[in-house]
Design a protein around this motif. Structure first.
Motif, PDB file in Angstrom:
ATOM      1  N   ASP A 105       0.807  -1.231   0.000  1.00 41.65           N
ATOM      2  CA  ASP A 105       0.000   0.000   0.000  1.00 41.65           C
ATOM      3  C   ASP A 105       0.835   1.272   0.000  1.00 41.65           C
ATOM      4  O   ASP A 105       0.320   2.338  -0.306  1.00 41.65           O
ATOM      5  CB  ASP A 105      -0.930   0.024   1.220  1.00 41.65           C
ATOM      6  N   GLU A 106       2.114   1.170   0.356  1.00 45.70           N
ATOM      7  CA  GLU A 106       2.931   2.373   0.493  1.00 45.70           C
ATOM      8  C   GLU A 106       4.208   2.368  -0.329  1.00 45.70           C
ATOM      9  O   GLU A 106       5.039   3.262  -0.176  1.00 45.70           O
ATOM     10  CB  GLU A 106       3.263   2.599   1.968  1.00 45.70           C
ATOM     11  N   SER A 107       4.392   1.376  -1.205  1.00 45.78           N
ATOM     12  CA  SER A 107       5.597   1.376  -2.037  1.00 45.78           C
ATOM     13  C   SER A 107       5.335   0.716  -3.388  1.00 45.78           C
ATOM     14  O   SER A 107       4.484  -0.172  -3.509  1.00 45.78           O
ATOM     15  CB  SER A 107       6.755   0.684  -1.321  1.00 45.78           C
ATOM     16  N   ALA A 108       6.089   1.192  -4.379  1.00 48.86           N
ATOM     17  CA  ALA A 108       5.969   0.680  -5.739  1.00 48.86           C
ATOM     18  C   ALA A 108       7.248   1.044  -6.490  1.00 48.86           C
ATOM     19  O   ALA A 108       8.068   1.824  -5.996  1.00 48.86           O
ATOM     20  CB  ALA A 108       4.762   1.308  -6.438  1.00 48.86           C
ATOM     21  N   TYR A 109       7.420   0.447  -7.667  1.00 53.66           N
ATOM     22  CA  TYR A 109       8.491   0.905  -8.545  1.00 53.66           C
ATOM     23  C   TYR A 109       7.969   0.978  -9.970  1.00 53.66           C
ATOM     24  O   TYR A 109       6.992   0.310 -10.322  1.00 53.66           O
ATOM     25  CB  TYR A 109       9.760   0.052  -8.440  1.00 53.66           C
ATOM     26  N   THR A 110       8.603   1.841 -10.746  1.00 53.98           N
ATOM     27  CA  THR A 110       8.224   1.994 -12.145  1.00 53.98           C
ATOM     28  C   THR A 110       9.473   1.994 -13.014  1.00 53.98           C
ATOM     29  O   THR A 110      10.545   2.428 -12.589  1.00 53.98           O
ATOM     30  CB  THR A 110       7.472   3.320 -12.405  1.00 53.98           C
ATOM     31  N   TRP A 111       9.304   1.506 -14.224  1.00 55.96           N
ATOM     32  CA  TRP A 111      10.276   1.666 -15.299  1.00 55.96           C
ATOM     33  C   TRP A 111       9.658   2.661 -16.260  1.00 55.96           C
ATOM     34  O   TRP A 111       8.481   2.512 -16.632  1.00 55.96           O
ATOM     35  CB  TRP A 111      10.527   0.342 -16.014  1.00 55.96           C
ATOM     36  N   VAL A 112      10.414   3.670 -16.649  1.00 63.49           N
ATOM     37  CA  VAL A 112       9.903   4.682 -17.575  1.00 63.49           C
ATOM     38  C   VAL A 112      10.925   4.934 -18.675  1.00 63.49           C
ATOM     39  O   VAL A 112      12.120   4.676 -18.512  1.00 63.49           O
ATOM     40  CB  VAL A 112       9.568   6.021 -16.868  1.00 63.49           C
ATOM     41  N   THR A 113      10.424   5.441 -19.797  1.00 59.88           N
ATOM     42  CA  THR A 113      11.280   5.882 -20.898  1.00 59.88           C
ATOM     43  C   THR A 113      11.032   7.361 -21.127  1.00 59.88           C
ATOM     44  O   THR A 113       9.879   7.792 -21.219  1.00 59.88           O
ATOM     45  CB  THR A 113      10.993   5.099 -22.189  1.00 59.88           C
ATOM     46  N   TRP A 114      12.106   8.115 -21.193  1.00 62.13           N
ATOM     47  CA  TRP A 114      12.063   9.550 -21.458  1.00 62.13           C
ATOM     48  C   TRP A 114      12.349   9.767 -22.946  1.00 62.13           C
ATOM     49  O   TRP A 114      13.366   9.289 -23.452  1.00 62.13           O
ATOM     50  CB  TRP A 114      13.148  10.281 -20.691  1.00 62.13           C
ATOM     51  N   ASP A 115      11.490  10.491 -23.644  1.00 62.82           N
ATOM     52  CA  ASP A 115      11.773  10.973 -24.999  1.00 62.82           C
ATOM     53  C   ASP A 115      12.221  12.413 -24.842  1.00 62.82           C
ATOM     54  O   ASP A 115      11.413  13.291 -24.508  1.00 62.82           O
ATOM     55  CB  ASP A 115      10.528  10.897 -25.888  1.00 62.82           C
ATOM     56  N   VAL A 116      13.508  12.660 -25.065  1.00 60.03           N
ATOM     57  CA  VAL A 116      14.101  13.969 -24.794  1.00 60.03           C
ATOM     58  C   VAL A 116      14.374  14.706 -26.102  1.00 60.03           C
ATOM     59  O   VAL A 116      14.973  14.140 -27.024  1.00 60.03           O
ATOM     60  CB  VAL A 116      15.408  13.815 -23.992  1.00 60.03           C
ATOM     61  N   THR A 117      13.952  15.959 -26.154  1.00 66.46           N
ATOM     62  CA  THR A 117      14.269  16.842 -27.274  1.00 66.46           C
ATOM     63  C   THR A 117      15.331  17.814 -26.784  1.00 66.46           C
ATOM     64  O   THR A 117      15.048  18.691 -25.966  1.00 66.46           O
ATOM     65  CB  THR A 117      13.013  17.615 -27.746  1.00 66.46           C
ATOM     66  N   PRO A 118      16.576  17.650 -27.251  1.00 74.63           N
ATOM     67  CA  PRO A 118      17.662  18.501 -26.757  1.00 74.63           C
ATOM     68  C   PRO A 118      17.616  19.904 -27.360  1.00 74.63           C
ATOM     69  O   PRO A 118      16.937  20.149 -28.356  1.00 74.63           O
ATOM     70  CB  PRO A 118      18.918  17.755 -27.201  1.00 74.63           C
ATOM     71  N   VAL A 119      18.363  20.811 -26.733  1.00 77.84           N
ATOM     72  CA  VAL A 119      18.523  22.154 -27.290  1.00 77.84           C
ATOM     73  C   VAL A 119      19.476  22.061 -28.478  1.00 77.84           C
ATOM     74  O   VAL A 119      20.216  21.097 -28.624  1.00 77.84           O
ATOM     75  CB  VAL A 119      19.053  23.162 -26.235  1.00 77.84           C
TER      76      VAL A 119
END
Length: 154
Positions: A105-119
């Motif tokens: 109820d108080e903990s979890a984990y996630t895997w995420v992917t970032w799509d980054v647009t650089p300067v």
């Protein structure tokens, strides 16, 4: 082969191939909360508002490190500096929630992917992160963050 057996085989084959199910599950409440937090990070990115990101998703105890980064950043002041540095190198980002595992109820984990647009003229790129989430005072926060180059396979 009779029609009944043939129909059953077609149904089993469709399920085995991953055809969409007629009754898709709706997102869990935690999934909705995490998606909202990730959307908040992405919305703050073009504004270069590192302080807002840190206040929304990190705690004083949060630790962050990543590929090519020997330091282990901790505390809101260090995290704000790190996030600000990352924001300066990019115009925007979109964060895709690839996997969410609720441990209790108080903990979890996630895997995420970032799509980054650089300067500048650099090509867009992908980063991946493992976030460990903890529920504190009724809100979910990232308490550990590890990032690396590349994407999480779907």
């Amino acid at each position: 082969m009779n029609k009944k057996v043939s129909s059953s085989l077609v149904l089993l084959a469709a399920l085995a191939c991953g055809f969409p199910r007629a009754h898709a599950q709706s997102p869990t409440p935690l999934h909705t909360i995490i998606e909202s937090k990730l959307d908040g990070i992405a919305a703050s990115w073009p504004k270069k508002d590192a302080k807002a990101v840190v206040e929304q998703v990190y705690t004083e105890q949060t630790q962050i490190t990543g590929e090519g980064v020997p330091e282990l950043y901790q505390g809101r002041a260090q995290l704000t500096g790190l996030v600000q540095h990352l924001m300066e190198g990019s115009k925007s980002t979109v964060i895709h929630l690839n996997r969410l595992v609720q441990l209790n109820d108080e903990s979890a984990y996630t895997w995420v992917t970032w799509d980054v647009t650089p300067v500048g003229n650099e090509s867009p790129f992908k980063m991946k992160s493992l976030f460990v989430w903890k529920k504190e005072h009724g809100n979910w926060f990232i308490v550990a963050d590890m990032f690396a180059n590349g994407a999480i396979a779907q």
